[in-house]
Write a protein that holds these residues in place. Sequence first.
Motif, short mmCIF file in Angstrom:
data_model
loop_
_atom_site.label_atom_id
_atom_site.label_comp_id
_atom_site.label_asym_id
_atom_site.label_seq_id
_atom_site.Cartn_x
_atom_site.Cartn_y
_atom_site.Cartn_z
N ASN A 280 43.93 84.05 13.56
CA ASN A 280 43.45 82.97 14.42
C ASN A 280 43.37 81.67 13.63
O ASN A 280 42.44 81.45 12.85
CB ASN A 280 42.07 83.34 14.99
N SER A 281 44.33 80.79 13.83
CA SER A 281 44.40 79.53 13.08
C SER A 281 43.25 78.58 13.40
O SER A 281 42.97 77.65 12.63
CB SER A 281 45.73 78.82 13.34
N THR A 282 42.56 78.81 14.53
CA THR A 282 41.44 77.92 14.87
C THR A 282 40.27 78.10 13.90
O THR A 282 39.38 77.25 13.85
CB THR A 282 40.95 78.18 16.31
N LYS A 283 40.29 79.18 13.13
CA LYS A 283 39.23 79.39 12.14
C LYS A 283 39.23 78.27 11.10
O LYS A 283 38.19 77.88 10.59
CB LYS A 283 39.40 80.75 11.46
N LEU A 284 40.42 77.77 10.78
CA LEU A 284 40.50 76.67 9.82
C LEU A 284 39.95 75.38 10.41
O LEU A 284 39.42 74.53 9.67
CB LEU A 284 41.96 76.47 9.38
N ILE A 285 40.06 75.22 11.70
CA ILE A 285 39.46 74.06 12.36
C ILE A 285 37.93 74.17 12.29
O ILE A 285 37.23 73.18 12.05
CB ILE A 285 39.93 73.97 13.83
N GLU A 286 37.42 75.39 12.47
CA GLU A 286 35.98 75.60 12.36
C GLU A 286 35.46 75.22 10.97
O GLU A 286 34.39 74.62 10.83
CB GLU A 286 35.64 77.07 12.64
N VAL A 287 36.24 75.56 9.95
CA VAL A 287 35.83 75.24 8.58
C VAL A 287 35.80 73.73 8.37
O VAL A 287 34.86 73.18 7.78
CB VAL A 287 36.79 75.89 7.57
N GLN A 288 36.83 73.04 8.87
CA GLN A 288 36.87 71.58 8.71
C GLN A 288 35.72 70.92 9.46
O GLN A 288 35.11 69.96 8.96
CB GLN A 288 38.22 71.05 9.21
N ASP A 289 35.40 71.43 10.62
CA ASP A 289 34.25 70.90 11.37
C ASP A 289 32.95 71.19 10.62
O ASP A 289 32.04 70.35 10.60
CB ASP A 289 34.19 71.52 12.77
N PHE A 290 32.87 72.34 10.01
CA PHE A 290 31.68 72.72 9.23
C PHE A 290 31.47 71.76 8.06
O PHE A 290 30.34 71.39 7.74
CB PHE A 290 31.83 74.15 8.73
N LEU A 291 32.58 71.34 7.43
CA LEU A 291 32.51 70.41 6.30
C LEU A 291 32.49 68.95 6.74
O LEU A 291 32.40 68.05 5.89
CB LEU A 291 33.70 70.65 5.36
N ARG A 292 32.62 68.73 8.04
CA ARG A 292 32.58 67.37 8.60
C ARG A 292 33.69 66.49 8.04
O ARG A 292 33.47 65.32 7.69
CB ARG A 292 31.22 66.71 8.35
N VAL A 293 34.88 67.05 7.95
CA VAL A 293 36.04 66.28 7.52
C VAL A 293 37.01 66.17 8.70
O VAL A 293 36.98 67.00 9.61
CB VAL A 293 36.75 66.92 6.31
N PRO A 294 37.89 65.16 8.70
CA PRO A 294 38.86 65.04 9.80
C PRO A 294 39.75 66.27 9.88
O PRO A 294 40.12 66.86 8.86
CB PRO A 294 39.68 63.80 9.40
N ARG A 295 40.09 66.66 11.08
CA ARG A 295 40.94 67.85 11.26
C ARG A 295 42.36 67.56 10.81
O ARG A 295 42.94 66.54 11.16
CB ARG A 295 40.93 68.28 12.73
N ARG A 296 42.89 68.48 10.02
CA ARG A 296 44.25 68.37 9.53
C ARG A 296 44.94 69.73 9.63
O ARG A 296 44.28 70.77 9.71
CB ARG A 296 44.28 67.91 8.07
N ASP A 297 46.27 69.73 9.57
CA ASP A 297 47.04 70.96 9.54
C ASP A 297 47.09 71.43 8.10
O ASP A 297 47.78 70.83 7.26
CB ASP A 297 48.45 70.70 10.09
N LEU A 298 46.35 72.48 7.76
CA LEU A 298 46.23 72.93 6.38
C LEU A 298 47.35 73.91 6.04
O LEU A 298 47.70 74.77 6.84
CB LEU A 298 44.87 73.59 6.16
N LYS A 299 47.89 73.77 4.84
CA LYS A 299 49.02 74.61 4.43
C LYS A 299 48.80 75.14 3.01
O LYS A 299 48.07 74.56 2.22
CB LYS A 299 50.32 73.80 4.48
N SER A 300 49.48 76.26 2.72
CA SER A 300 49.43 76.85 1.39
C SER A 300 50.82 77.32 0.99
O SER A 300 51.59 77.81 1.82
CB SER A 300 48.46 78.04 1.35
#
Length: 339
Positions: A280-300
């Motif tokens: 579930n890729s939305t989990k990464l959005i939850e993390v960014q919201d938790f850290l209060r940073v702008p939402r971005r497409d995170l990659k590795s």
Amino acid sequence: MAEDLFIAVKDALAPKKTPLVLRMIVLAFAMICGLYICSICLKQIGESTNVGFLQVFERPCEEPNIEPWEKAYVHFPQPKTFSREECRCNPVRNFAILSTQRSGSGWFETLLNSHINISSNGEIFSNKVRRSNISSIVETLDKIYNLDWLTSASKNECTAAVGLKWMLNQGLMKHHEEIVEYFNTKGVSAIFLFRRNLLRRMISILANTYDQNAKLLNGTHKSHVHSPHEAEILAKYKPTINTTLLIRDLKQVEDMTIKALEYFKSTRHIILYYEDIIKNSTKLIEVQDFLRVPRRDLKSRQVKIHKGSLSQQVMNWADVKKALNGTPYEAFLHADYQM
């Protein structure tokens, strides 16, 4: 008579000493007064300059428009190693990724570090000296959260969230009371990252331990890889699991994670599972919201090593299956995600 007259004339023609002395005294007094007045003026000018300097360069940053409870988690660090310059009033959030080895924390951290405003500084307490006592731990944390711990992950002046990756067995559980107090006092948010399938984690640990000695990649040990070819080479090794200790080992890890959640329940935290992030890729959005940073497409760039069915990754799969059938860990035998 003539002698008296000569003396009188001489006295009349001689310059008088008293007026000269008075003039010298007046001159000296004037000079002292002048120096005093000048010193007063210079002092006033200096104070005026300092006040102007403080108003321009040291004006405190305005607090962001946030909920009152969030203010304890917003910081304006003043690093000693560099100047934040125009970003000095950008608020910074402190965080720590709390996890166990081979639970996807390395991959997760590279995802966070792909964000332009997040700096996660790696597994800093893998160094035993840094975790040798609570004083050393606090000193290290202070440097990290003041942006003075410089690594390749550092975004420096415009960082909006700064943290590290911290394994539970690296002094975290041993000094949990002091660390919880530090987190709550310094406004550090905890990101728990675990694996649901502890059997997969065990296979990964055994394979990684083997490669530390075998060094399958051209004589080099790598815990994480960035190419499918390297992943394929490492995945060829199939460990043999000690089924006699299997249940005990799984329970030990399970109990440690439960204890960690209990110890840190008073902190601001979020709980994540490796399998959920994959599915579930939305989990990464939850993390960014938790850290209060702008939402971005995170990659590795990291490539997963062990894929597919667990039965193809263990040498003695039949024994493992027999040991776990009918136990609380039987679910670990089945597929939990697809890649």
